[in-house]
Design a protein around this motif. Sequence first.
Motif, PDB file in Angstrom:
ATOM      1  N   GLY A  54     -28.614 -12.670 -31.093  1.00  0.00           N
ATOM      2  CA  GLY A  54     -29.705 -13.138 -30.231  1.00  0.00           C
ATOM      3  C   GLY A  54     -29.150 -12.291 -28.717  1.00  0.00           C
ATOM      4  N   GLU A  55     -27.882 -12.221 -28.403  1.00  0.00           N
ATOM      5  CA  GLU A  55     -27.680 -11.704 -27.133  1.00  0.00           C
ATOM      6  C   GLU A  55     -27.688 -10.030 -26.901  1.00  0.00           C
ATOM      7  N   ARG A  56     -28.049  -9.428 -28.205  1.00  0.00           N
ATOM      8  CA  ARG A  56     -28.521  -7.806 -28.157  1.00  0.00           C
ATOM      9  C   ARG A  56     -29.660  -7.705 -27.351  1.00  0.00           C
ATOM     10  N   MET A  57     -29.559  -6.669 -26.812  1.00  0.00           N
ATOM     11  CA  MET A  57     -30.806  -6.217 -26.005  1.00  0.00           C
ATOM     12  C   MET A  57     -31.519  -5.113 -26.321  1.00  0.00           C
ATOM     13  N   ILE A  58     -32.794  -5.133 -26.406  1.00  0.00           N
ATOM     14  CA  ILE A  58     -33.794  -4.056 -26.526  1.00  0.00           C
ATOM     15  C   ILE A  58     -33.903  -2.875 -25.627  1.00  0.00           C
ATOM     16  N   GLY A  59     -33.731  -1.749 -26.217  1.00  0.00           N
ATOM     17  CA  GLY A  59     -33.659  -0.464 -25.177  1.00  0.00           C
ATOM     18  C   GLY A  59     -35.105   0.018 -25.013  1.00  0.00           C
ATOM     19  N   GLN A  60     -34.917   1.164 -24.311  1.00  0.00           N
ATOM     20  CA  GLN A  60     -36.266   1.958 -23.877  1.00  0.00           C
ATOM     21  C   GLN A  60     -36.539   2.677 -25.408  1.00  0.00           C
ATOM     22  N   PRO A  61     -37.798   2.427 -25.745  1.00  0.00           N
ATOM     23  CA  PRO A  61     -38.272   3.285 -27.001  1.00  0.00           C
ATOM     24  C   PRO A  61     -38.292   4.680 -26.800  1.00  0.00           C
ATOM     25  N   LEU A  62     -38.453   5.463 -27.995  1.00  0.00           N
ATOM     26  CA  LEU A  62     -38.559   6.853 -28.019  1.00  0.00           C
ATOM     27  C   LEU A  62     -39.501   7.193 -29.105  1.00  0.00           C
ATOM     28  N   LEU A  63     -40.539   7.951 -28.955  1.00  0.00           N
ATOM     29  CA  LEU A  63     -41.481   8.410 -29.780  1.00  0.00           C
ATOM     30  C   LEU A  63     -41.324   9.820 -30.251  1.00  0.00           C
ATOM     31  N   TRP A  64     -40.640  10.075 -31.417  1.00  0.00           N
ATOM     32  CA  TRP A  64     -40.113  11.438 -31.689  1.00  0.00           C
ATOM     33  C   TRP A  64     -40.692  12.099 -32.788  1.00  0.00           C
ATOM     34  N   LEU A 110     -30.384  13.310 -31.531  1.00  0.00           N
ATOM     35  CA  LEU A 110     -31.650  12.630 -31.187  1.00  0.00           C
ATOM     36  C   LEU A 110     -31.990  11.987 -29.871  1.00  0.00           C
ATOM     37  N   LEU A 111     -31.253  10.791 -29.962  1.00  0.00           N
ATOM     38  CA  LEU A 111     -31.294  10.042 -28.916  1.00  0.00           C
ATOM     39  C   LEU A 111     -30.814  10.442 -27.471  1.00  0.00           C
ATOM     40  N   ALA A 112     -29.712  11.375 -27.636  1.00  0.00           N
ATOM     41  CA  ALA A 112     -28.927  11.736 -26.405  1.00  0.00           C
ATOM     42  C   ALA A 112     -29.732  12.862 -25.792  1.00  0.00           C
ATOM     43  N   GLN A 113     -30.676  13.729 -26.542  1.00  0.00           N
ATOM     44  CA  GLN A 113     -31.709  14.728 -25.915  1.00  0.00           C
ATOM     45  C   GLN A 113     -32.720  13.965 -25.028  1.00  0.00           C
ATOM     46  N   GLY A 136     -24.496   4.902 -26.335  1.00  0.00           N
ATOM     47  CA  GLY A 136     -25.632   5.029 -26.771  1.00  0.00           C
ATOM     48  C   GLY A 136     -25.561   5.735 -28.378  1.00  0.00           C
ATOM     49  N   LYS A 137     -24.562   5.646 -28.847  1.00  0.00           N
ATOM     50  CA  LYS A 137     -24.147   6.145 -30.212  1.00  0.00           C
ATOM     51  C   LYS A 137     -24.759   5.134 -31.004  1.00  0.00           C
TER      52      LYS A 137
END
Length: 230
Positions: A136-146, A223-226, A89-90
Motif C-alpha cells: 500500500g505504501e508503494r508509489m506509482i511512477g511516471q508511465p512510459l509508452l514504449w 529501456l527505462l533509463a533511456q 530506477g532499476k
Amino acid sequence: MSHHTFFQSMSRPANLVELLARAEGLAGWSLRELAEHLGVAVPENLRRDKGWIGQLLELALGASAGSKPEQDFPELGVELKTIPIDRQGKPLETTFISVAPLMGISGLRWEDSNVCNKLSCVLWIPILGERSIAPGERMIGQPLLWRPSAQEATLLRQDWEEIMELISLGQIQTINARLGQVLQLRPKAANSKALTQAIGPNGDIIMTLPRGFYLKIDFTRALLAQHFML
DNA sequence: GATTGATCATGC
DNA sequence: GCATGATCAATC
C-alpha cells in the motif's frame, strides 16, 4: 487530476491520448490511495496476491479483463505492464510476457508470435517500492509508452528464434534462464507438478513444465533509463 | 545481491 | 490445463 474527474473517467479509454492522460494522472499516487478510491482491499504483502498491483492498475486504467492471449487494449494496440523498481530506477523483477507454445510450432514466425505482438507497444507503469515496503505504501511512477527500437526488436527476434528453434528440435530440457540476450525462457506454472506436452529429444512427446517468455532485468533497466535519465 | 527455478490467485 | 496478473525464495 482530481479524484472526482478520475471516477468520471473510469470507463474504457477511447484513444491513446486518453489512456496516457489517465496513466500520467496516477503518477505520484500511492497504491493505497488508488486501492481505497477503487474500493479494493490492500494486502499486507504480495505472497498470496502476486498479481495484485497489475490488476489494480488494470482496473484503474480500464483495461479489458479476461484471460485471452491478447493485448490489454486491443483496439489501441497497447499492452499494459507494471514493473517494480528500486529508488535507482532499476527493475526488481524480470517481466513476464507470454506463455511459450511448445507444440504445433513448425513454421511459426516471429512476426506472428504472441511475444512480438505484446511487445509491439507497451505502456510501462513503474511501481516504486522494494519488498521491504508494504504494497500500500508503494508509489506509482511516471508511465512510459514504449515501442521497441530497431536494435531492440532485433535482439528480441534473435532470442525468440533461438529459443523456439531449440523447442522445435526437442531440446527444451537444455534451455535454462541464462539463454538469450534480452529474453529468457523459464517455468510458468501453478507448481512443479503442472505438466504439459512438448517435443522430446527423439521427436516423441514428453511431459514438461509449461514455460513462459520473460524480459531480462538488464533489458528493461536500459529501456527505462533511456527514457527517464537521458 | 543477483539469478533461476518454483509458486500464488483467479476464471473458464 | 491454460491464460491472465506476477513475485517468491532457494541457491549461486
